[in-house]
Design an enzyme around this catalytic site. Structure first.
Site, PDB file in Angstrom:
ATOM      1  CB  CYS B 109      83.694  17.520  16.279  1.00 58.38           C
ATOM      2  SG  CYS B 109      84.520  19.146  16.243  1.00 58.38           S
ATOM      3  CG  ASP B 604      68.080  34.338 -15.607  1.00 60.54           C
ATOM      4  OD1 ASP B 604      69.386  34.700 -15.950  1.00 60.54           O
ATOM      5  OD2 ASP B 604      67.748  33.092 -15.771  1.00 60.54           O
TER       6      ASP B 604
END
Lengths: 73, 918
Positions: B109, B604
């Site tokens: 902004c 994993d």
């Protein structure tokens, strides 16, 4: 700055090389007087070779040293 | 429920969005997350009783992106204290103001622009700063004696914004040794606006990160040109062909030079040595000084010219390379011979050294020729990859097939590929059935079946049937383009081990000249007289100058910075290239070095060791046959969308069981399913479901427990309140998981498994795989901290995961290995990417890393060993200790020097023959 650096470096390298050549000449002439195997051709040939090598070495060292000094100031 | 918007810095693409979204959603309590890379934010909806904003931010931050502080607000400016310590610009004159414009990223902004403006204006030395939010630019007027652009950039970065930098790869021409690469690198890093520069001598490339607002590409090229080399932009199209042509031209040039030098060096040597040594078989004409002078001059002017030209170019720009060593050595031998030929310098100068000069040139040119031949082979892999690209594609336009250049294919085009043809771009099959040879991309030797919805990879070969597919990735986004990019980046990146080589190569030429000078002084003033050289050495040693000169020349000639410079990059090139051929993408030298030090491999579980989807494993019949029990279970689950139900249905269909529709499907949350079929009431579910329906399960309890201990989910099946049997499903192991774990254990690694599953399931899987260290019940966001704990124990950890859910853990680990990425090879969080979904490739990747690093070490050892042994011998260190006194002949020194760099390259090329373990 670059121009100055180049000028000072070349000057310093030349002075260093000439001093080394002068040292070589002084020592070599002493040898010529002491030993018959040493001739003036050897001395002059040696001076040229020593000058070339000294210039190569000092031209590699001086720019860095001078650049550092100039930056410090 | 609460909705928040978190500002993120660093998101660049859809992949980043996905990574952040998944990290946020993985936090327990987060119901929804939507990331937008253009806005640099992620909108998250979460249950405040289950989690808080800090936990979500932490999970996002663990993916490697920066979470900006206040959500919805701009970062608060803080004056950069450290930045102020940065020295002002060198050589700047006081009072002379300069202007720079910077491209800023991350502003959301107008107040962001104001923040930056305020912070910059506070910097001492900045006269005026204005930031334009819409243009995303900052214009700064500053006093270069007080502040430099780096300080300005750092101030902006400290506020949480980015100064946009670009990457470019340039082809560098005119490099002859590692010192040249260092010269170019130094020149680039001195150029304002260049943030980093990596120059690869064997690849002849420079990878540069620069600020386009500070320096243009032509400025960069000029900086390279100013030190005597050439730089050109790398064009993607046809680059492989162009490189190949350039390499062939260089090989041809050096071969011609070598042939000329050889043809002339033979008569020169015969003549010169024949005269000096009194060989009578040599024709008198060859012993003529004038002829020798003419022949040697041709050698110096043609094959030898490249060294003098290179030296001149270098000296003109204040840089030294190995051309200078050769030019000084050969030039000195030639000049002293010319002087001896045309001037009367005395008895000692009747010897000429034309043979020395000619042989030196011949051997060095031979070295360059062999080096050009072998250097080309080290980058063969990447050239092969580039050559895989299809030239044309056949697409459907208005219902008709049209052949177009592959660059013109757009995403969404329907591409037609016939059997035997190359698949031009990545896509998804919409029609047809075929088998595709993907070996060139994945390393998989067996053709892979493709049907509707299957993904196809560009550059692979369609073997059997005609297919039509929608192009999903084209141009630089295709898997092949990304692989090439990744491998090229890896090859340009320097390994930490190369630092030592770079330091040595950077000062090598200077050190060798200094040594040559010292050697000359020593032999001229001390050695010649002290060792009584004319008597002890004899022939050709009458002059102290000539004797010292020849030793000095030998020192210059024998030194070889090339071997030192080639040791690391050639090994990385061959290693990463070999990896790419096997579907293993290693992202540079650092990953290679880290992989060498690993001692623990953490896998994993889901999707890595196991298939990641449940499958039917057991059917136990209490009443009727197994097939009848399975049929009942499948009928009940047919209407279910639960993965366990789908697994049962799939299991039944695989066994050829017909599964009719049931009525009155009712899902009972946390219990199971109830349906009506053939007038009977079928139940499938937990013990609780059966007990609540008054069914006695005591007889199957032990069987249920056994299955559960094996990590399986067991479900009871009943028909009209009578127990029919048990069905069990489980996430099954991948085909090669057991073998892969075994191989890694055999290699001496501790193998661990990390999973969110409960301890019992995790232990069961661990037992099947023979994994001792099981980290169970670990939430996705905690995987990274588990890896950290292992590292705190002093372990060097590699994390193996799919690269998306495990991103934080992959980044935390010493080496992150993403497996089964398929076409998505640009996984940021991993240092090693395995294209194939084969766990065995983990061992292969580690073996390859070890092999490459060992090769680097061998190469460096040989290069340093060669120089540290060769130079002292050339200096005459053996002279006092040997009888007759030993000195290396300059021509032999040239041959040794040529051999050293060729030996290093050949040693690297041996890697290509080694088969990877695993």
């Amino acid at each position: 700055m670059e121009k100055k650096l180049g000028f000072y470096s070349t000057l310093a390298s030349l002075v260093t090389s000439l001093l080394i050549v002068l040292l070589f000449y002084t020592l070599a002439m002493q040898k010529v007087q002491e030993n018959m195997m040493y001739t003036t051709v050897d001395v002059y040939g040696g001076m040229v070779f020593v000058f070339i090598l000294s210039m190569i070495v000092s031209a590699s060292i001086w720019p860095g040293v001078i650049e550092k000094r100039m930056t410090k100031r | 429920m609460e909705d928040v918007t978190i500002k993120i810095k660093g998101m660049m693409c859809g992949h980043c969005e996905k990574l952040i979204r998944e990290a946020a959603v993985a936090v327990k309590g987060v119901s929804k997350a939507k990331a937008d890379f253009k806005k640099g934010e992620v909108k998250v909806s979460f249950d405040t009783s289950a989690t808080d904003l800090e936990t979500i931010k932490k999970a996002i931050a663990a993916t490697g992106y920066q979470v900006l502080e206040e959500p919805q607000a701009c970062p608060v400016p803080q004056p950069a204290k450290e930045a102020a310590a940065i020295p002002p610009e060198e050589g700047a004159k006081g009072g002379e103001l300069r202007k720079i414009t910077l491209s800023i990223s991350g502003m959301s902004c107008a107040s962001c622009a104001q923040n930056i403006e305020r912070a910059l204006n506070k910097l001492s030395g900045v006269r005026k700063a204005s930031v334009n939010f819409s243009l995303e630019r900052a214009a700064v007027e500053y006093d270069p004696t007080q502040v430099n652009p780096k300080t300005i950039e750092k101030t902006i970065a400290d506020l949480g914004y980015g100064v946009v930098k670009r990457d470019i790869t340039l082809k560098i021409g005119g490099m002859h040794c590692a010192s040249c690469a260092i010269n170019v690198e130094k020149a680039l890093l001195k150029t304002e606006g260049i943030a980093s520069a990596n120059v690869s001598f064997p690849l002849e490339q420079a990878k540069i990160t620069y600020d386009p607002e500070h320096v243009s590409i032509s400025d960069i090229k000029k900086a390279v040109g100013d030190v005597g080399y050439t730089a050109s932009e790398k064009l993607e199209k046809g680059d492989a062909d162009r490189e190949q042509r350039a390499r062939e031209a260089e090989i041809k040039r050096q071969r011609t030079n070598f042939i000329i030098a050889l043809l002339l060096a033979v008569p020169i040597s015969l003549g010169d040595m024949g005269r000096n040594l009194g060989w009578t078989f040599v024709p008198e004409i060859l012993k003529n000084d004038n002829l020798l002078f003419i022949l040697a001059t041709i050698v110096m002017l043609f094959p030898g010219r490249q060294f003098f030209e290179g030296t001149y170019r270098g000296l003109k720009h204040g840089v030294t390379d190995m051309n200078l060593l050769i030019a000084t050595g050969t030039g000195a031998a030639y000049i002293i011979s010319v002087a001896g030929t045309f001037f009367n310098l005395g008895e000692a100068y009747k010897h000429t050294y034309y043979d020395t000069a000619a042989l030196l040139i011949m051997f060095i040119v031979l070295g360059r020729y062999l080096e050009a031949l072998t250097k080309g082979k080290t980058s063969e892999a990447i050239r092969k990859l580039m050559g895989l690209q299809a030239k044309t594609a056949r697409i459907i336009v208005d219902g008709a097939e049209k052949e177009i250049p592959v660059e013109n294919v757009k995403v969404g085009d329907i591409v037609v590929v016939r059997p035997g043809e190359k698949i031009p771009v990545d896509g998804k099959v919409v029609e047809g059935l075929t088998a595709v040879d993907e070996s060139m991309i994945t390393g998989e030797s067996m053709p892979v079946e493709k049907t509707v919805s299957s993904e196809v990879i560009g550059a692979t070969i369609n073997k059997t049937g005609m297919i039509k597919f929608t192009a999903t990735k084209v141009g630089a986004d295709t898997a092949l383009a990304q692989i090439i990019q990744l491998v090229e980046n890896a090859q340009t990146q320097k390994a930490p081990i190369q630092k030592l080589a770079d330091i040595v190569a950077g000062h090598f030429i200077l050190a060798v000249h200094a040594l040559a000078l010292l050697t000359f002084f020593f032999w001229f003033f001390v050695g010649f007289e002290y060792f009584n050289v004319p008597i002890t050495y004899g022939m050709g040693a009458e002059s102290p100058f000539l004797f010292s000169l020849l030793i000095s020349i030998t020192v210059l000639i024998i030194s070889c910075p090339c071997a030192v410079g080639l040791a690391t990059p050639t090994a990385i090139m061959v290693g990463t290239g070999k990896g790419a051929e096997n579907g293993i993408l290693i992202k540079g030298g650092e990953a290679l070095e880290r992989a060498q030090k690993l001692d623990t491999i953490v896998f994993d579980k889901t999707g890595t060791l196991t298939k990641g989807e449940p499958a039917l494993t057991d059917v136990i019949a209490i009443r009727g046959t197994e097939n009848e029990v399975l049929r009942l279970a499948a009928v009940a689950e047919k209407g279910s969308e639960h993965p366990l139900g789908e697994a049962i249905l799939k299991g039944a269909l695989v066994r050829g069981i017909e599964v009719p529709d049931a009525q009155e499907f009712k899902a009972i949350p946390g219990r199971g399913v109830e349906v009506k079929y053939g007038g009977k009431r079928i139940l499938i579910g937990t013990r609780k479901l059966m007990i609540e329906n008054g069914i006695d399960i005591t007889q199957v309890n032990s069987k249920m427990e056994k299955l559960e201990h094996e990590g399986k989910t067991a479900m009871l099946v009943s028909s009209d309140n009578e127990l029919a049997g048990i069905v069990a499903v489980a996430d099954t192991l991948k085909e090669n998981s057991k073998e892969a774990v075994h191989e890694l254990r055999k290699m001496g690694y501790t193998v661990a498994m990390i999973t969110g599953d409960n301890r019992r399931t995790a232990d069961a899987i661990g037992k099947q795989l023979d994994i001792e260290t099981i980290l169970a019940e670990v939430l996705p966001e905690d995987k990274a901290s588990e890896v950290k704990k292992l590292q705190a124990e002093g372990r060097k950890v590699a994390m193996v995961g799919d690269g998306i859910n495990d991103a934080p853990a992959l980044m935390q680990s010493d080496v992150g290995i993403a497996i089964g990425s398929g076409t998505d090879v640009a996984i940021e969080s991993a240092q090693i990417v395995l294209i194939r979904n084969d766990v065995k490739d983990v061992a292969k990747a580690i073996s390859l890393s070890k092999l490459t690093l060992n090769k680097i070490k061998q190469n460096l050892f040989w290069a340093f060993f060669y120089n540290s042994v060769g130079i002292p011998i050339a200096m005459g260190i053996l002279y006092p200790f040997t009888s007759p006194p030993y000195l290396i002949n300059p021509a032999l020194a040239a041959a040794a020097m040529a051999a050293s760099s060729v030996t290093v390259t050949m040693n690297t090329l041996l890697m290509k023959r080694i088969k990877l373990k695993g």
